[in-house]
Design an enzyme around this catalytic site. Structure first.
Site, PDB file in Angstrom:
ATOM      1  CG  HIS A 136       2.073   0.569   1.366  1.00 28.17           C
ATOM      2  ND1 HIS A 136       3.002   0.914   2.328  1.00 28.17           N
ATOM      3  CD2 HIS A 136       1.672  -0.698   1.663  1.00 28.17           C
ATOM      4  CE1 HIS A 136       3.142  -0.108   3.168  1.00 28.17           C
ATOM      5  NE2 HIS A 136       2.345  -1.087   2.798  1.00 28.17           N
ATOM      6  CG  ASP A 170      -0.105  -2.214   7.817  1.00 34.11           C
ATOM      7  OD1 ASP A 170      -1.152  -2.765   7.445  1.00 34.11           O
ATOM      8  OD2 ASP A 170       1.030  -2.547   7.409  1.00 34.11           O
ATOM      9  CG  HIS A 222       3.838  -3.920   5.635  1.00 36.41           C
ATOM     10  ND1 HIS A 222       2.650  -4.619   5.717  1.00 36.41           N
ATOM     11  CD2 HIS A 222       4.817  -4.839   5.476  1.00 36.41           C
ATOM     12  CE1 HIS A 222       2.903  -5.917   5.584  1.00 36.41           C
ATOM     13  NE2 HIS A 222       4.202  -6.079   5.441  1.00 36.41           N
TER      14      HIS A 222
HETATM   15  N1  6DK Z   1       7.221  -7.004  -1.435  1.00 30.14           N
HETATM   16  C1  6DK Z   1      -0.043  -3.490   3.647  1.00 30.14           C
HETATM   17  O1  6DK Z   1      -0.306  -4.532   4.523  1.00 30.14           O
HETATM   18  C2  6DK Z   1       0.561  -3.983   2.340  1.00 30.14           C
HETATM   19  O2  6DK Z   1       0.819  -2.614   4.311  1.00 30.14           O
HETATM   20  C3  6DK Z   1       1.846  -4.782   2.508  1.00 30.14           C
HETATM   21  C4  6DK Z   1       2.526  -4.965   1.175  1.00 30.14           C
HETATM   22  C5  6DK Z   1       3.645  -5.994   1.231  1.00 30.14           C
HETATM   23  C6  6DK Z   1       4.133  -6.243  -0.170  1.00 30.14           C
HETATM   24  C7  6DK Z   1       5.201  -7.264  -0.202  1.00 30.14           C
HETATM   25  C8  6DK Z   1       5.922  -7.148  -1.513  1.00 30.14           C
HETATM   26  C9  6DK Z   1       8.052  -6.765  -2.499  1.00 30.14           C
HETATM   27  C10 6DK Z   1       7.698  -6.947  -3.816  1.00 30.14           C
HETATM   28  C11 6DK Z   1       8.599  -6.697  -4.836  1.00 30.14           C
HETATM   29  C12 6DK Z   1       9.879  -6.262  -4.520  1.00 30.14           C
HETATM   30  C13 6DK Z   1      10.243  -6.072  -3.195  1.00 30.14           C
HETATM   31  C14 6DK Z   1       9.329  -6.338  -2.187  1.00 30.14           C
HETATM   32  F1  6DK Z   1      -1.135  -1.728   2.607  1.00 30.14           F
HETATM   33  C15 6DK Z   1      -1.352  -2.782   3.340  1.00 30.14           C
HETATM   34  F2  6DK Z   1      -2.179  -3.582   2.708  1.00 30.14           F
HETATM   35  F3  6DK Z   1      -1.919  -2.404   4.456  1.00 30.14           F
HETATM   36  O3  6DK Z   1       5.330  -7.110  -2.556  1.00 30.14           O
HETATM   37 ZN    ZN Z   2       0.738  -4.024   6.111  1.00 30.88          ZN
END
Ligand code: 6DK
Ligand code: ZN
Length: 368
Positions: A141, A178, A180
């Site tokens: 990310h 992944d 995400h």
């Molecule tokens: N959502 C990953 O697994 C990280 O891809 C995933 C990150 C998920 C975050 C969820 C989160 C929000 C927060 C605030 C506002 C809206 C949504 F990068 C990897 F670790 F691989 O915080």
């Molecule tokens: Zn992820």
């Protein structure tokens, strides 16, 4: 030729501090808890690799920390200076308020990046056939000027740029598995046609406003960013179908010199941060599929870099299965969770999943 594996206990020392995602507050009914991205799941994965004896079947590569010049291949000096300063003085956050780091995090991130680059180099120079770098924190990310989503530096994107600028490769493919969206590489290589960025992810999971199939790159990079958003509930067959109908044909047209795989296990059926249904056996099948196209196109050169995975129980089983598959050995007889999950809903390709994938087949033709 053996399969490579990289891990250091230091990776398990990444300090996520008090959880800023769900800070404890008894008035809100929130008990004190660890950050969801605490490195325990990865540490347990390494312990499993050791406990089953898989470690004896892979080539454990030493980790040489990367240097700032490597980070600067894709990140802005201003961002790097900030995290370096905060890492030296106080600890801080990568950029979005949910990605905390502690003292010394910068040096630790350089270890993860060094593991990624070391694996890439060994694979490209033919010293190993493929490999898995069990790195923490994740990277996919991270954008040029900010970290986000638990990521500080974009290990996969930096590795792709390193392969082109330092190792002299012509074309690099990134296939982000992944759950995400791989927004970092999308942004970094948006206008490039020498890096094909493919991301298979759960539709609008995280970041919630990116990863659309219509985001296809710009200028001469049009067609070279390939997003494959899958509906929630997708499992092994949906992934294999996307691999067969989209990923493999795209790679065949692109003809990369190496394939980098940001390897998240969070599409597994037990993960708390997503709603997909891939099993450990499913990850093995997906890995075999990747190995087949890699065999056909890049002499098997696959560089797996750890990303997410948040079930401390199941993530290690899935990681272990992928490493076994890459190394072509079996040291754990079967998925201990298999008897519960292998027959659960979500494994079979559903018509709406097939339709979501078929709809994207015309996108393959824009890769030359
Ligand atoms: N959502 C990953 O697994 C990280 O891809 C995933 C990150 C998920 C975050 C969820 C989160 C929000 C927060 C605030 C506002 C809206 C949504 F990068 C990897 F670790 F691989 O915080
Ligand atoms: Zn992820």
């Amino acid at each position: 030729l053996k399969s490579a594996y990289l891990w250091t206990a230091a990776m398990g020392w990444w300090d996520t501090g008090a959880d800023p995602l769900m800070p404890s507050d008894f008035r809100l009914g929130l008990a004190p808890n660890k950050h969801v991205a605490h490195p325990d799941a990865k540490r347990l994965a390494h312990e499993l690799v050791e406990v089953t004896g898989l470690l004896d079947h892979v080539e454990r590569l030493p980790i040489v920390p990367a240097r700032e010049e490597h980070v600067l291949l894709v990140h802005d000096a201003k961002y790097v200076d900030r995290v370096k300063r905060e890492s030296n003085e106080t600890g801080g956050d990568c950029g979005d308020g949910v990605s905390p780091f502690g003292l010394g995090a910068y040096d630790l991130a350089l270890k993860g990046l060094g593991a990624s680059l070391g694996l890439l180099e060994s694979v490209v120079h033919g010293k190993v056939k493929n490999g898995y770098a069990l790195v923490h924190p994740a990277g996919h990310h991270a954008e040029p000027d900010r970290g986000r989503g638990f990521c500080m530096f974009n290990n996969g994107a930096i590795s792709a740029e390193y392969a082109i600028k330092k190792l002299g490769l012509r074309r690099v493919a990134i296939v982000d598995l992944d759950v995400h969206h791989g927004n970092g590489a999308e942004k970094i290589f948006w206008k490039r046609n020498d890096v094909l960025t493919i991301s298979i992810h759960q539709d609008r999971c995280f970041p919630p406003d990116s990863g659309f199939a219509s985001s296809r790159g710009g200028g001469k990079g049009f067609g070279y960013n390939f997003n494959i958003p899958l509906p929630p509930g997708s499992g092994t067959e949906a992934y294999l179908y996307a691999l067969e109908k989209l990923v493999a044909p795209a790679l065949r047209r692109f003809k990369p010199d190496v394939i980098i795989v940001p390897s998240g296990l969070d599409a597994n059926i037990m993960d708390p941060l997503a709603r997909q249904s891939v099993t450990a056996d499913g990850f093995a099948a997906i890995t075999r599929g990747m190995m087949r196209v890699a065999e056909e196109l890049v002499h098997g050169r696959l560089v797996y870099l750890q990303e997410g995975g948040y079930s401390p129980q199941y993530t290690p089983i899935c990681i272990h299965r992928i490493i076994e598959t890459l190394a072509n050995v079996t040291t754990l007889a079967e998925d201990p969770y298999g008897y519960i999950i292998n027959t659960q809903y979500g494994q079979v390709l559903e018509p709406w999943q097939r339709a979501a994938i078929d709809e994207l087949r015309p996108h393959v033709k824009d890769i030359r």
